[in-house]
Design a protein around this motif. Structure first.
Motif, PDB file in Angstrom:
ATOM      1  N   ALA A  55      14.651   1.558  -9.931  1.00  0.00           N
ATOM      2  CA  ALA A  55      15.065   2.961  -9.983  1.00  0.00           C
ATOM      3  C   ALA A  55      14.805   3.593  -8.610  1.00  0.00           C
ATOM      4  O   ALA A  55      13.852   4.354  -8.444  1.00  0.00           O
ATOM      5  N   PRO A  56      15.615   3.228  -7.604  1.00  0.00           N
ATOM      6  CA  PRO A  56      15.320   3.682  -6.241  1.00  0.00           C
ATOM      7  C   PRO A  56      15.493   5.177  -6.037  1.00  0.00           C
ATOM      8  O   PRO A  56      16.446   5.787  -6.529  1.00  0.00           O
ATOM      9  N   ALA A  90       5.478   6.384  -1.178  1.00  0.00           N
ATOM     10  CA  ALA A  90       4.675   5.173  -0.960  1.00  0.00           C
ATOM     11  C   ALA A  90       5.620   3.978  -0.980  1.00  0.00           C
ATOM     12  O   ALA A  90       5.369   2.974  -1.632  1.00  0.00           O
ATOM     13  N   SER A  91       6.740   4.128  -0.258  1.00  0.00           N
ATOM     14  CA  SER A  91       7.830   3.145  -0.370  1.00  0.00           C
ATOM     15  C   SER A  91       7.782   2.070   0.713  1.00  0.00           C
ATOM     16  O   SER A  91       8.726   1.311   0.870  1.00  0.00           O
ATOM     17  N   SER A 115       7.173 -11.203   6.502  1.00  0.00           N
ATOM     18  CA  SER A 115       6.634 -11.584   5.190  1.00  0.00           C
ATOM     19  C   SER A 115       6.461 -10.367   4.297  1.00  0.00           C
ATOM     20  O   SER A 115       5.944 -10.482   3.187  1.00  0.00           O
ATOM     21  N   ASP A 123      13.747   3.395   3.089  1.00  0.00           N
ATOM     22  CA  ASP A 123      14.578   4.386   2.379  1.00  0.00           C
ATOM     23  C   ASP A 123      14.095   5.836   2.517  1.00  0.00           C
ATOM     24  O   ASP A 123      14.906   6.754   2.570  1.00  0.00           O
ATOM     25  N   ILE A 314       3.804  -8.381   8.790  1.00  0.00           N
ATOM     26  CA  ILE A 314       3.521  -8.212   7.355  1.00  0.00           C
ATOM     27  C   ILE A 314       3.790  -6.760   6.966  1.00  0.00           C
ATOM     28  O   ILE A 314       3.318  -6.278   5.949  1.00  0.00           O
ATOM     29  N   GLY A 343       0.459   4.629   2.982  1.00  0.00           N
ATOM     30  CA  GLY A 343       0.900   3.253   3.201  1.00  0.00           C
ATOM     31  C   GLY A 343       1.868   3.190   4.363  1.00  0.00           C
ATOM     32  O   GLY A 343       1.904   4.075   5.227  1.00  0.00           O
ATOM     33  N   GLY A 358      -7.269  -5.746   5.397  1.00  0.00           N
ATOM     34  CA  GLY A 358      -7.721  -4.591   4.623  1.00  0.00           C
ATOM     35  C   GLY A 358      -7.357  -3.297   5.331  1.00  0.00           C
ATOM     36  O   GLY A 358      -7.359  -2.230   4.707  1.00  0.00           O
ATOM     37  N   ALA A 359      -7.010  -3.395   6.620  1.00  0.00           N
ATOM     38  CA  ALA A 359      -6.696  -2.195   7.406  1.00  0.00           C
ATOM     39  C   ALA A 359      -5.361  -1.577   6.989  1.00  0.00           C
ATOM     40  O   ALA A 359      -5.033  -0.472   7.405  1.00  0.00           O
ATOM     41  N   ILE A 361      -4.020  -2.082   3.366  1.00  0.00           N
ATOM     42  CA  ILE A 361      -4.136  -1.723   1.944  1.00  0.00           C
ATOM     43  C   ILE A 361      -5.225  -0.672   1.724  1.00  0.00           C
ATOM     44  O   ILE A 361      -5.053   0.250   0.919  1.00  0.00           O
TER      45      ILE A 361
HETATM   46  C1  LIG Z   1       1.453 -12.315   3.498  1.00  0.00           C
HETATM   47  C2  LIG Z   1       0.802 -10.960   3.595  1.00  0.00           C
HETATM   48  C3  LIG Z   1      -0.580 -10.859   3.706  1.00  0.00           C
HETATM   49  C4  LIG Z   1      -1.190  -9.612   3.807  1.00  0.00           C
HETATM   50  N1  LIG Z   1      -2.557  -9.547   3.871  1.00  0.00           N
HETATM   51  C5  LIG Z   1      -3.151  -8.341   3.882  1.00  0.00           C
HETATM   52  C6  LIG Z   1      -4.577  -8.235   3.830  1.00  0.00           C
HETATM   53  O1  LIG Z   1      -5.289  -9.236   3.769  1.00  0.00           O
HETATM   54  N2  LIG Z   1      -5.124  -6.996   3.843  1.00  0.00           N
HETATM   55  C7  LIG Z   1      -4.370  -5.861   3.917  1.00  0.00           C
HETATM   56  O2  LIG Z   1      -4.912  -4.749   3.932  1.00  0.00           O
HETATM   57  N3  LIG Z   1      -3.015  -5.928   3.963  1.00  0.00           N
HETATM   58  C8  LIG Z   1      -2.395  -7.137   3.934  1.00  0.00           C
HETATM   59  N4  LIG Z   1      -1.025  -7.211   3.959  1.00  0.00           N
HETATM   60  C9  LIG Z   1      -0.236  -5.983   4.163  1.00  0.00           C
HETATM   61  C10 LIG Z   1      -0.092  -5.167   2.897  1.00  0.00           C
HETATM   62  O3  LIG Z   1       0.327  -5.998   1.827  1.00  0.00           O
HETATM   63  C11 LIG Z   1       0.930  -4.055   3.121  1.00  0.00           C
HETATM   64  O4  LIG Z   1       0.666  -3.364   4.309  1.00  0.00           O
HETATM   65  C12 LIG Z   1       0.882  -3.082   1.955  1.00  0.00           C
HETATM   66  O5  LIG Z   1       1.220  -3.734   0.746  1.00  0.00           O
HETATM   67  C13 LIG Z   1       1.828  -1.944   2.186  1.00  0.00           C
HETATM   68  O6  LIG Z   1       1.728  -1.093   1.076  1.00  0.00           O
HETATM   69  P1  LIG Z   1       2.810  -0.007   0.805  1.00  0.00           P
HETATM   70  O7  LIG Z   1       2.431   0.650  -0.486  1.00  0.00           O
HETATM   71  O8  LIG Z   1       3.003   0.832   2.017  1.00  0.00           O
HETATM   72  O9  LIG Z   1       4.176  -0.816   0.636  1.00  0.00           O
HETATM   73  P2  LIG Z   1       4.585  -1.934  -0.454  1.00  0.00           P
HETATM   74  O10 LIG Z   1       3.387  -2.634  -0.994  1.00  0.00           O
HETATM   75  O11 LIG Z   1       5.687  -2.731   0.141  1.00  0.00           O
HETATM   76  O12 LIG Z   1       5.159  -1.063  -1.645  1.00  0.00           O
HETATM   77  C14 LIG Z   1       6.292  -0.261  -1.461  1.00  0.00           C
HETATM   78  C15 LIG Z   1       7.107  -0.329  -2.727  1.00  0.00           C
HETATM   79  O13 LIG Z   1       8.073   0.703  -2.708  1.00  0.00           O
HETATM   80  C16 LIG Z   1       9.285   0.177  -3.182  1.00  0.00           C
HETATM   81  N5  LIG Z   1      10.393   0.985  -2.652  1.00  0.00           N
HETATM   82  C17 LIG Z   1      10.999   0.903  -1.432  1.00  0.00           C
HETATM   83  N6  LIG Z   1      12.005   1.798  -1.340  1.00  0.00           N
HETATM   84  C18 LIG Z   1      12.015   2.479  -2.514  1.00  0.00           C
HETATM   85  C19 LIG Z   1      12.829   3.521  -3.027  1.00  0.00           C
HETATM   86  N7  LIG Z   1      13.829   4.061  -2.311  1.00  0.00           N
HETATM   87  N8  LIG Z   1      12.572   3.964  -4.271  1.00  0.00           N
HETATM   88  C20 LIG Z   1      11.557   3.435  -5.025  1.00  0.00           C
HETATM   89  N9  LIG Z   1      10.748   2.438  -4.598  1.00  0.00           N
HETATM   90  C21 LIG Z   1      10.997   1.967  -3.346  1.00  0.00           C
HETATM   91  C22 LIG Z   1       9.287  -1.243  -2.676  1.00  0.00           C
HETATM   92  O14 LIG Z   1      10.199  -2.018  -3.437  1.00  0.00           O
HETATM   93  C23 LIG Z   1       7.848  -1.639  -2.891  1.00  0.00           C
HETATM   94  O15 LIG Z   1       7.626  -2.131  -4.184  1.00  0.00           O
HETATM   95  C24 LIG Z   1      -0.404  -8.438   3.817  1.00  0.00           C
HETATM   96  C25 LIG Z   1       0.980  -8.530   3.693  1.00  0.00           C
HETATM   97  C26 LIG Z   1       1.584  -9.770   3.579  1.00  0.00           C
HETATM   98  C27 LIG Z   1       3.089  -9.824   3.443  1.00  0.00           C
END
Ligand SMILES: Cc1cc2nc3c(=O)[nH]c(=O)nc-3n(C[C@H](O)[C@H](O)[C@H](O)COP(=O)(O)OP(=O)(O)OC[C@H]3O[C@@H](n4cnc5c(N)ncnc54)[C@H](O)[C@@H]3O)c2cc1C
Length: 384
Positions: A55-56, A90-91, A115, A123, A314, A343, A358-359, A361
């Motif tokens: 549901a974007p 938080a997208s 990754s 978005d 990442i 995020g 962790g920096a 998440i």
């Molecule tokens: C392999 C790997 C290892 C990692 N290791 C670490 C670690 O050890 N420690 C650490 O702190 N971080 C780590 N990270 C980084 C961390 O996972 C990300 O920085 C973090 O998940 C980002 O969070 P976020 O909520 O900003 O985005 P995301 O977790 O990507 O969540 C955003 C969500 O929003 C959704 N979205 C996007 N556009 C829309 C829209 N228009 N409408 C509705 N929903 C939408 C996406 O589909 C997604 O589900 C790692 C990442 C990877 C890939």
């Protein structure tokens, strides 16, 4: 260190036993990020909250200078959801949007090296910018040196760069950085050292047979052969000698030979005079504690292997500028009422640095909490 230390063997046995135990009992234990998200989902369920998937959000609703809702496509229909307290974006970042990558990130750049979660397509950025939101750090990523096997899913090299008996070279066959450096710093070095005739994108990771026999690499166990499709497709180049390997990656054989000889000299002396690999505690953490130097060993036994390394990520670091309660700010520093971000959609609180895993998440969770806390406080103040 499964093939090198007793603690490595014990850990491998423990993990293996847990996996077998889970299979026998039909349980599906989660770990790492999945465990974190599962716990949050569980809390959400306990509160009886709705979660709409597929549901974007397509736009923000603004009334009299205040964000009061979002437009969403759900089941093929446009719906508007009214937000009584505020909207928390938080997208994620824009790792999977090639157009935004080319607009903001250093060149060359590709979604194929990332990754990050596939939904990170940036978005929310443009709708927020259209309301006057400021952005920052748009040219930065959470860097992750990555290899991309023929199956297409990038593999992010962390511990794999700390092991001895391995070097990373540019297209001229020269080392240009400390291979064992933190991943974020290594990606910065890849771009900083990229120059005509000595490109670092891709670079070549060179391993010898001893290293392959001793260490886990790209998820393969010590001594486990590279999958045939990796060799057949040319993703992994293999040769009996350093000179033959050089020819396979279009590097002058004498150049690669000289690089390996110089590195081998440092390895025997126990000090990397050029790039100080192994001087830091971080480097040593991923090294082999059974050797005189945990990160340095000569490459002297064929076959030798070469694998291309890309400046992957990442996630992206740049995004909407926010304040201490995650409110989205305009260029003049004033908040846009009702709009919050946390995020990777927000500009990273860590700035250009990456203190450690962790920096990303940690701040994402913290600033989401601060945003909701601010919304709750504002609402209760308004109700009084
Ligand atoms: C392999 C790997 C290892 C990692 N290791 C670490 C670690 O050890 N420690 C650490 O702190 N971080 C780590 N990270 C980084 C961390 O996972 C990300 O920085 C973090 O998940 C980002 O969070 P976020 O909520 O900003 O985005 P995301 O977790 O990507 O969540 C955003 C969500 O929003 C959704 N979205 C996007 N556009 C829309 C829209 N228009 N409408 C509705 N929903 C939408 C996406 O589909 C997604 O589900 C790692 C990442 C990877 C890939």
């Amino acid at each position: 260190m499964v093939a090198r230390t007793w603690s490595g063997r014990r850990t491998a046995l423990k993990v293996g036993a847990q996996a077998v135990g889970a299979k026998l009992t039909g349980k599906e234990p989660l770990s790492l990020g999945e465990a974190l998200i599962a716990r949050m989902r569980h809390s959400l369920d306990a509160l009886g909250a709705d979660l709409w998937l597929s549901a974007p959000m397509t736009g923000l609703v603004e009334e009299d200078g205040r964000v009061t809702g979002v437009r969403i496509t759900r089941n093929g229909r446009e719906v508007t959801v009214r937000a009584t307290g505020g909207v928390v974006l938080a997208s994620g970042g824009f790792s999977h949007d090639q157009r935004l990558r080319e607009k903001h990130l250093p060149s060359p750049t590709s979604t194929e090296w990332s990754s990050a979660a596939e939904g990170q397509t940036g978005d929310a950025l443009e709708p927020a910018v259209a309301l006057g939101a400021a952005t920052d750090l748009m040219d930065k990523v959470w860097g992750a040196p990555s290899v991309v096997p023929p199956e297409g899913r990038p593999f992010f090299l962390v511990a794999d760069r700390g092991v001895p008996g391995m070097v990373i070279v540019n297209a001229a066959g020269e080392r240009y950085a400390n291979e064992a450096a933190p991943y974020h710093e290594f990606v910065d070095a890849m771009y900083a050292h990229d120059r005509p005739g000595a490109s670092t994108v891709p670079s070549w990771l060179i391993l010898d047979a001893t290293s392959r026999a001793r260490y886990i690499f790209m998820g393969l166990f010590p001594g486990q052969a590279f999958p045939k499709p990796w060799l057949d497709s040319g993703f992994v180049k293999k040769a009996a000698t350093v000179e033959e390997l050089a020819a396979r990656i279009d590097v002058a054989p004498e150049r690669l030979r000289a690089t390996v000889d110089r590195f081998n000299g440092f390895a025997r002396a126990g000090r990397d005079e050029d790039f100080h690999r192994g001087d830091s505690v971080y480097d040593r953490y991923y090294g082999d504690p059974t050797l005189p130097h945990p990160n340095l060993a000569p490459l002297e036994k064929g076959p030798y292997y070469a694998i291309p390394v890309h400046p992957g990520d990442i996630g992206t670091k740049g995004g909407l500028v926010t304040d201490a309660t995650a409110r989205v700010l305009r260029e003049d520093g004033t908040p846009i009422d009702g709009l919050y971000a946390s995020g990777n959609v927000s500009s990273a609180v860590m700035g250009e640095t990456y203190p450690g895993p962790g920096a990303t998440i940690g701040p994402a969770m913290t600033f989401s909490w601060l945003a909701v806390d601010d919304i709750a406080r504002t609402r209760s103040a308004e109700a009084r």
